[in-house]
Design a protein around this motif. Structure first.
Motif, PDB file in Angstrom:
ATOM      1  N   THR A 138      84.470  35.030 105.375  1.00  0.00           N
ATOM      2  CA  THR A 138      83.176  35.080 106.044  1.00  0.00           C
ATOM      3  C   THR A 138      82.432  36.381 105.745  1.00  0.00           C
ATOM      4  O   THR A 138      81.202  36.420 105.808  1.00  0.00           O
ATOM      5  CB  THR A 138      83.316  34.923 107.569  1.00  0.00           C
ATOM      6  N   GLU A 139      83.162  37.421 105.381  1.00  0.00           N
ATOM      7  CA  GLU A 139      82.506  38.666 105.034  1.00  0.00           C
ATOM      8  C   GLU A 139      81.853  38.575 103.655  1.00  0.00           C
ATOM      9  O   GLU A 139      80.834  39.205 103.385  1.00  0.00           O
ATOM     10  CB  GLU A 139      83.493  39.822 105.138  1.00  0.00           C
ATOM     11  N   LEU A 140      82.437  37.747 102.774  1.00  0.00           N
ATOM     12  CA  LEU A 140      81.784  37.464 101.503  1.00  0.00           C
ATOM     13  C   LEU A 140      80.502  36.672 101.761  1.00  0.00           C
ATOM     14  O   LEU A 140      79.458  36.940 101.157  1.00  0.00           O
ATOM     15  CB  LEU A 140      82.711  36.664 100.584  1.00  0.00           C
ATOM     16  N   VAL A 141      80.572  35.697 102.676  1.00  0.00           N
ATOM     17  CA  VAL A 141      79.387  34.921 103.030  1.00  0.00           C
ATOM     18  C   VAL A 141      78.310  35.846 103.590  1.00  0.00           C
ATOM     19  O   VAL A 141      77.123  35.722 103.251  1.00  0.00           O
ATOM     20  CB  VAL A 141      79.733  33.811 104.050  1.00  0.00           C
ATOM     21  N   ASP A 142      78.711  36.791 104.440  1.00  0.00           N
ATOM     22  CA  ASP A 142      77.747  37.752 104.994  1.00  0.00           C
ATOM     23  C   ASP A 142      77.061  38.538 103.876  1.00  0.00           C
ATOM     24  O   ASP A 142      75.851  38.805 103.932  1.00  0.00           O
ATOM     25  CB  ASP A 142      78.445  38.722 105.941  1.00  0.00           C
ATOM     26  N   GLN A 143      77.828  38.904 102.866  1.00  0.00           N
ATOM     27  CA  GLN A 143      77.272  39.654 101.743  1.00  0.00           C
ATOM     28  C   GLN A 143      76.231  38.818 101.010  1.00  0.00           C
ATOM     29  O   GLN A 143      75.163  39.320 100.622  1.00  0.00           O
ATOM     30  CB  GLN A 143      78.398  40.065 100.787  1.00  0.00           C
ATOM     31  N   LEU A 144      76.516  37.527 100.824  1.00  0.00           N
ATOM     32  CA  LEU A 144      75.570  36.637 100.161  1.00  0.00           C
ATOM     33  C   LEU A 144      74.311  36.450 101.008  1.00  0.00           C
ATOM     34  O   LEU A 144      73.193  36.429 100.486  1.00  0.00           O
ATOM     35  CB  LEU A 144      76.224  35.283  99.889  1.00  0.00           C
ATOM     36  N   ILE A 145      74.501  36.309 102.313  1.00  0.00           N
ATOM     37  CA  ILE A 145      73.353  36.173 103.215  1.00  0.00           C
ATOM     38  C   ILE A 145      72.469  37.411 103.131  1.00  0.00           C
ATOM     39  O   ILE A 145      71.236  37.316 103.064  1.00  0.00           O
ATOM     40  CB  ILE A 145      73.826  35.935 104.665  1.00  0.00           C
ATOM     41  N   ASP A 146      73.083  38.582 103.103  1.00  0.00           N
ATOM     42  CA  ASP A 146      72.320  39.829 103.036  1.00  0.00           C
ATOM     43  C   ASP A 146      71.557  39.965 101.721  1.00  0.00           C
ATOM     44  O   ASP A 146      70.532  40.658 101.656  1.00  0.00           O
ATOM     45  CB  ASP A 146      73.251  41.030 103.211  1.00  0.00           C
ATOM     46  N   SER A 147      72.055  39.320 100.666  1.00  0.00           N
ATOM     47  CA  SER A 147      71.423  39.457  99.346  1.00  0.00           C
ATOM     48  C   SER A 147      70.193  38.577  99.188  1.00  0.00           C
ATOM     49  O   SER A 147      69.435  38.740  98.233  1.00  0.00           O
ATOM     50  CB  SER A 147      72.434  39.125  98.244  1.00  0.00           C
ATOM     51  N   MET A 148      69.989  37.633 100.108  1.00  0.00           N
ATOM     52  CA  MET A 148      68.876  36.704 100.007  1.00  0.00           C
ATOM     53  C   MET A 148      67.836  37.009 101.080  1.00  0.00           C
ATOM     54  O   MET A 148      68.155  37.511 102.154  1.00  0.00           O
ATOM     55  CB  MET A 148      69.370  35.258 100.143  1.00  0.00           C
ATOM     56  N   GLU A 149      66.590  36.656 100.781  1.00  0.00           N
ATOM     57  CA  GLU A 149      65.502  36.979 101.705  1.00  0.00           C
ATOM     58  C   GLU A 149      65.033  35.785 102.528  1.00  0.00           C
ATOM     59  O   GLU A 149      64.294  35.963 103.494  1.00  0.00           O
ATOM     60  CB  GLU A 149      64.309  37.563 100.923  1.00  0.00           C
ATOM     61  N   TYR A 150      65.420  34.574 102.148  1.00  0.00           N
ATOM     62  CA  TYR A 150      64.993  33.400 102.919  1.00  0.00           C
ATOM     63  C   TYR A 150      66.200  32.551 103.252  1.00  0.00           C
ATOM     64  O   TYR A 150      67.036  32.270 102.378  1.00  0.00           O
ATOM     65  CB  TYR A 150      63.967  32.570 102.142  1.00  0.00           C
TER      66      TYR A 150
END
Length: 260
Positions: free
Chosen positions: A48-60
């Motif tokens: 889930t921390e990898l998922v958080d990283q992906l979420i942070d990398s996107m703007e929408y």
């Protein structure tokens, strides 16, 4: 899904709905053993921390108000209102009747709810999503599926042609092993846990077909004697997962927007 095994139809279906797909299955946090520290202490190895990283990398970020698979079945065991998350420039074109635009923190909270409900994450590119949502281009849409074991894509994959099975992959650095000395041959992992028919009993012991296993970790979670373990090579998991996803989904416009 038997039609996917007819050569001509297989190629047509792949081109129309699955071409270029690459979805990485992430194990549940609860069953993970990290066996090597990541190179960057600021990066974490838990799924889930990898998922958080992906979420942070996107703007929408767009959260579906329902899971199409669980609604259509209909599912009786898992929440039908916990749908996919779509991220990236293409997600801006999703019809608002399907869900809602959310902040990064709201997207992360949605992931937590999915984890608590026992759902399995699959992250990457899915052409089928661009087709049924009527959006695109596919390389600008990042999908986070939140799958149940009884109704979603993980359930139908074993019955499709191998070309489609290869679209759903194990996360880099993930290993699932059986301690033969601890295994009592109860069969719980076979009958109640594995969703991809990757485990069988051989001479009274559980044996994992590594080619079929996608590393979801349900077997390790269900094993009553803790004979099954799932480990993650931390550095390989983070770096290679991001590389694979970046190869099929563009982050350039998102990063430019963030820096601008």
């Amino acid at each position: 899904m038997g039609l996917t095994k007819v050569p001509i139809l297989k190629r047509l279906i792949e081109y129309m709905f699955f071409e270029g797909d690459h979805l990485i299955v992430l194990p549940r946090n609860e069953v993970v053993e990290v066996n090597r520290a990541v190179d960057d202490p600021g990066q974490m190895a838990l799924p889930t921390e990898l998922v958080d990283q992906l979420i942070d990398s996107m703007e929408y970020h767009f959260v579906m108000d329902f899971c199409l698979c669980r609604i259509s079945m209909p599912c009786e065991d898992y929440p039908r209102d916990l749908g996919c998350i779509f991220m990236g420039e293409a997600a801006r074109g999703i019809n608002p009747k399907w869900g809602r635009s959310v902040s990064k923190e709201e997207a992360k909270e949605h992931i937590r709810k999915c984890q608590e409900a026992g759902l399995i994450h699959a992250v990457g590119k899915s052409k089928l999503d661009t087709v049924w949502l009527g959006i695109g281009p596919g390389e600008k849409l990042l999908t986070i599926c939140n799958c149940c074991p009884c109704c979603c894509i993980t359930r139908v994959i074993p019955h499709t042609h191998e070309v489609f099975q290869e679209k759903l992959v194990r996360a880099p650095g993930v290993e699932v092993m059986v301690n033969q000395e601890e295994c009592v041959g109860c069969g719980t992992c076979v009958s109640k846990a594995c969703i991809l028919e990757a485990i069988s009993l051989v001479d009274g012991k559980a044996v994992i077909n590594q080619a079929n296993c996608r590393g979801c970790g349900r077997c390790a979670e269900a094993c009553p004697t803790n004979a099954i373990t799932l480990t993650i090579d931390g550095s390989l998991f983070v770096q290679e997962s991001v590389r694979q996803i970046g190869a099929v989904v563009s982050f350039e416009s998102e990063q430019a927007a963030a820096s601008g």
